[in-house]
Write a protein that holds these residues in place. Structure first.
Motif, PDB file in Angstrom:
ATOM      1  N   ARG A  60       0.822  -1.276  -0.259  1.00 56.15           N
ATOM      2  CA  ARG A  60       0.046   0.051   0.033  1.00 56.15           C
ATOM      3  C   ARG A  60       0.729   1.118  -0.118  1.00 56.15           C
ATOM      4  O   ARG A  60       2.144   1.395   0.687  1.00 56.15           O
ATOM      5  N   SER A  62       1.301   5.210   1.418  1.00 59.53           N
ATOM      6  CA  SER A  62       1.011   5.601   2.549  1.00 59.53           C
ATOM      7  C   SER A  62       0.450   7.055   2.284  1.00 59.53           C
ATOM      8  O   SER A  62       0.875   7.775   1.384  1.00 59.53           O
ATOM      9  N   VAL A  63      -0.053   7.652   3.296  1.00 59.81           N
ATOM     10  CA  VAL A  63      -0.505   9.053   3.434  1.00 59.81           C
ATOM     11  C   VAL A  63       0.502   9.854   3.157  1.00 59.81           C
ATOM     12  O   VAL A  63       0.873  11.174   2.711  1.00 59.81           O
ATOM     13  N   THR A  66       1.836  10.251  -0.107  1.00 56.15           N
ATOM     14  CA  THR A  66       0.909  10.954  -1.085  1.00 56.15           C
ATOM     15  C   THR A  66       1.073  12.531  -0.672  1.00 56.15           C
ATOM     16  O   THR A  66       1.101  13.337  -1.476  1.00 56.15           O
ATOM     17  N   VAL A  97      -6.956  -0.161  -0.233  1.00 47.97           N
ATOM     18  CA  VAL A  97      -6.449   1.038   0.969  1.00 47.97           C
ATOM     19  C   VAL A  97      -7.991   1.243   1.797  1.00 47.97           C
ATOM     20  O   VAL A  97      -8.902   1.030   1.298  1.00 47.97           O
ATOM     21  N   GLN A  98      -7.624   1.487   2.904  1.00 45.39           N
ATOM     22  CA  GLN A  98      -8.661   1.630   3.804  1.00 45.39           C
ATOM     23  C   GLN A  98      -9.592   2.882   3.540  1.00 45.39           C
ATOM     24  O   GLN A  98      -8.745   3.830   3.003  1.00 45.39           O
ATOM     25  N   VAL A 101      -7.895   6.191   4.837  1.00 48.04           N
ATOM     26  CA  VAL A 101      -6.525   6.552   4.362  1.00 48.04           C
ATOM     27  C   VAL A 101      -6.945   7.190   2.806  1.00 48.04           C
ATOM     28  O   VAL A 101      -6.166   8.231   2.373  1.00 48.04           O
ATOM     29  N   LYS A 104      -8.115  10.757   3.157  1.00 46.95           N
ATOM     30  CA  LYS A 104      -6.694  11.563   3.293  1.00 46.95           C
ATOM     31  C   LYS A 104      -5.915  11.803   2.287  1.00 46.95           C
ATOM     32  O   LYS A 104      -5.432  12.902   2.050  1.00 46.95           O
ATOM     33  N   MET A 105      -5.871  10.748   1.544  1.00 47.53           N
ATOM     34  CA  MET A 105      -5.077  10.917   0.041  1.00 47.53           C
ATOM     35  C   MET A 105      -5.525  12.027  -0.856  1.00 47.53           C
ATOM     36  O   MET A 105      -4.859  12.843  -1.440  1.00 47.53           O
ATOM     37  N   SER A 295       3.934   2.939  -5.229  1.00 49.03           N
ATOM     38  CA  SER A 295       4.125   2.792  -3.810  1.00 49.03           C
ATOM     39  C   SER A 295       5.207   2.805  -3.106  1.00 49.03           C
ATOM     40  O   SER A 295       5.356   3.124  -1.873  1.00 49.03           O
TER      41      SER A 295
END
Length: 416
Positions: A60, A62-63, A66, A97-98, A101, A104-105, A295
């Motif tokens: 995955r 990550s924020v 991002t 991805v959740q 998340v 936030k992205m 990623s």
């Protein structure tokens, strides 16, 4: 090396160079937010064609990555005068991805990029994970949704099973219905579909099925393969794909609904606009430049070229932490791709359909021996489709003399 023909095309664009300001209208970032998938499509270019580097990268994004990507894009757009950014969330399966998340992205990328360039979001999903939380997020962040589905159950389950070999059809169909219902009649919020074609499928039936679901925008892709596929070439199946493409055109033309969009049909019909000269359209700025963001914090060229695997594997990968957008686009590979895209293979230069086909997609032209200087492995598909399309347009009142002016007569191209 760039040929004289391709150099002339690029000079007509004003000595186009992607690393120079005002050369690109829009950057499309295909953001690989999940580099794994919960299903196992037999034709997947990302996992089942010998290019398995995704398995060495984080599962995955990550924020934090991002945030770095947003800063990188904002700086690059300002430096190069790019006015639009399209973020296409992709995978693998991006909905792994959740939702929190993903939220936030989207918020992070908009906050970083919007002060510099207009930003839009899309997501391409296999449609197996949707819930109301995701539907709400798509509405909140104005995310357009594409669902990968190959048609009705028999067509879909021929290739799109999960890792245990189970059907994914019912849940994918339910996702499309949910997204259509949630659009509440707003065409901008309707889901689109992407289908990988199979010559055994009845596409009159597939078209009717997608329209009954409420889909108005459809994409149909020829399966990924390069011109080294001698078994496919000998099978005669390429011409059958031309017949299947024509079935879609017949269905689309019969419905006569201007809201319905099929990408390959839109692209073909641009060459039939009366009053528009045939041949490629050359502009001073490139409409869209695609980059893949992965990623692990690296960017690279469009991974739709993976079927040309030996060539694709040699292309450079750039970390965003130590490379600007301008430095990435200074890589000679981008001018090489532009050159190849403007350059007809030698064997195509006398073809009746050369101005509309342009040799086909690059990856379908590739062989280990001669690179991209080959007709597409789907050459016969295009010949069948264009010839039948011209005949049907003529029957429906399109001027026969206009077709002859643009493409000549049938004497120099015998259908397979």
């Amino acid at each position: 090396m760039m040929t004289e023909q391709a150099s002339n095309d690029l000079r007509a664009r004003g000595n186009w160079n992607p690393a120079e300001p005002d050369s690109i209208e829009c950057l499309q970032i295909v953001y690989k937010v999940a580099e794994r998938c919960n299903i196992n499509c037999t034709y997947c270019y990302y996992f089942n064609m010998g290019e398995d580097t995704a398995l060495s990268r984080p599962a995955r994004a990550s924020v934090r990555l991002t945030e770095q990507l947003g800063d990188w894009l904002a700086h690059g757009c300002a430096e190069l005068g790019v006015t639009r950014v399209k973020i296409a969330f992709h995978g693998g399966e991006p909905m792994l991805v959740q939702p929190a998340v993903f939220d936030k992205m989207c918020a992070t990328l908009r906050r970083k990029v919007a002060p510099v360039a207009h930003i839009t979001f899309s997501i391409q999903t296999n449609g197996t994970i949707l819930n109301q939380h995701w539907v709400d997020l798509f509405r909140q962040h104005e995310v357009t949704v594409g669902v990968s589905v190959d048609g009705k159950r028999e067509a879909h389950d021929r290739h799109r099973l999960d890792h245990a070999g189970r059907s994914t059809f019912a849940v994918t169909e339910a996702t499309i219905r949910t997204l259509v219902d949630s659009a509440a009649g707003d065409p901008a919020r309707l889901p689109s579909t992407i289908s990988v074609m199979d010559h055994r499928v009845d596409y009159h039936e597939s078209y009717t099925y997608f329209r009954e679901l409420g889909v108005e925008s459809m994409g149909f892709l020829l399966p990924d393969r390069n011109a080294d596929d001698t078994e496919f070439r000998a099978s005669g199946h390429a011409a059958k794909y031309g017949d299947r493409m024509f079935e879609l055109f017949e269905s689309w033309l019969a419905e006569d609904n201007p809201r319905i969009r099929i990408r390959f049909i839109d692209n073909a019909l641009r060459h039939f606009l009366v009053g528009v000269a045939p041949g490629p359209v050359v502009r001073p700025r490139k409409d869209v430049q695609v980059l893949i963001a992965r990623s692990d914090g690296t960017v690279t060229v469009d991974d739709s070229y993976i079927p040309a695997l030996e060539w694709y594997s040699s292309t450079a990968v750039h970390p965003i932490a130590s490379s600007t957008v301008r430095e990435v686009l200074s890589d000679p590979i981008f001018l090489e791709i532009e050159s190849l895209s403007h350059e007809l293979p030698e064997a195509c230069r006398s073809c009746r359909w050369r101005t509309i086909c342009r040799g086909g997609d690059l990856e379908n032209r590739y062989t280990r021996q001669t690179g991209f200087n080959n007709p597409s492995i789907y050459c016969d598909s295009y010949k069948v489709f264009y010839a039948k399309m011209c005949d049907l347009l003529r029957q429906n009142g399109y001027p026969a003399e206009e077709i002859a002016r643009r493409f000549g007569d049938n004497s120099d191209n015998v259908l397979p």
